[in-house]
Design a protein around this motif. Structure first.
Motif, PDB file in Angstrom:
ATOM      1  N   GLY A 135      70.114 -38.679  94.054  1.00 41.12           N
ATOM      2  CA  GLY A 135      71.515 -38.509  94.424  1.00 41.12           C
ATOM      3  C   GLY A 135      71.745 -38.364  95.919  1.00 41.12           C
ATOM      4  N   ARG A 136      70.732 -37.942  96.639  1.00 43.82           N
ATOM      5  CA  ARG A 136      70.855 -37.828  98.097  1.00 43.82           C
ATOM      6  C   ARG A 136      70.945 -39.194  98.764  1.00 43.82           C
ATOM      7  N   PHE A 137      70.436 -40.222  98.087  1.00 46.12           N
ATOM      8  CA  PHE A 137      70.343 -41.545  98.700  1.00 46.12           C
ATOM      9  C   PHE A 137      71.333 -42.559  98.127  1.00 46.12           C
ATOM     10  N   VAL A 138      71.795 -42.318  96.910  1.00 45.08           N
ATOM     11  CA  VAL A 138      72.645 -43.296  96.229  1.00 45.08           C
ATOM     12  C   VAL A 138      73.937 -42.617  95.771  1.00 45.08           C
ATOM     13  N   PRO A 139      75.091 -43.115  96.191  1.00 43.70           N
ATOM     14  CA  PRO A 139      76.359 -42.515  95.758  1.00 43.70           C
ATOM     15  C   PRO A 139      76.551 -42.627  94.242  1.00 43.70           C
ATOM     16  N   GLU A 140      77.249 -41.669  93.697  1.00 43.99           N
ATOM     17  CA  GLU A 140      77.480 -41.602  92.248  1.00 43.99           C
ATOM     18  C   GLU A 140      78.142 -42.859  91.701  1.00 43.99           C
TER      19      GLU A 140
END
Length: 191
Positions: free
Chosen positions: A81-86
């Motif tokens: 989740g730190r690297f890819v938006p929801e």
């Protein structure tokens, strides 16, 4: 398709293994996939596209070899989740019916999934898939053999034939034009 596959009849509600996968939306990318499943982060990549094969009258499809890497560490809340938006994730609900096959000196035979059997060298699955953003359902029929099973091409042909020998005639043609991998199916519905 359900009653044809199950023989005897099974139910999507009572007999299917249901799981929810979250796939990273990779528009127009058909050679791999990234997903979150049950606390795991999985990456699949197309290793080899063998081509199309006609297995029987009305049954043709892609034959491909895939490789998968799995880790538990990136699937946690602070991981991917730190690297890819929801909003880049697509939620897919899968209801899967599975038939497993093992091989011994007498040949290939079917066993009950989850029973006290040797590890299955092959399985056939009928899966109903629903994209969370759409009310439409799709069905997939897949044949898979394990990498430890030796000559995978020969085993795949044997698996398909062993399965078809146990079935009545399929109620619809399963054609080359409809054959695709999950990444290909997702890419066609991206955005």
């Amino acid at each position: 398709m359900l009653s044809w596959f199950a023989c005897p009849a099974a139910s999507w509600n009572g007999d299917a293994d249901t799981r929810t996968d979250r796939y990273l939306d990779l528009p127009d990318f058909r050679y791999g996939g990234i997903k979150l499943r049950e606390g795991r982060f999985e990456v699949k990549a197309l290793q080899k596209d063998v081509g199309f094969c006609v297995f029987a009258a009305g049954l043709a499809g892609q034959v491909q070899r895939w490789v998968k890497w799995t880790t538990d560490s990136l699937a946690t809340a602070g991981g991917v989740g730190r690297f890819v938006p929801e909003d880049r994730w697509v939620t897919i609900v899968k209801q899967r019916l599975l038939r497993e096959f093992v091989i011994d000196d007498a040949g290939l035979f079917e066993v009950q999934p989850g029973g006290d059997n040797p590890p299955a060298e092959g399985h056939v699955e009928l899966t109903r898939i629903t994209r969370a953003e759409s009310p439409q359902n799709w069905l997939t029929l897949g044949f898979e053999v394990s990498s430890a099973a030796g000559d995978r091409g020969a085993l795949l042909s044997t698996l398909v034939q062993a399965f078809l020998d146990r079935q009545p005639v399929c109620p619809q043609d399963l054609l080359q034009a409809d054959s695709r991998s999950y990444p290909d199916w997702l890419a066609a519905r991206s955005g």
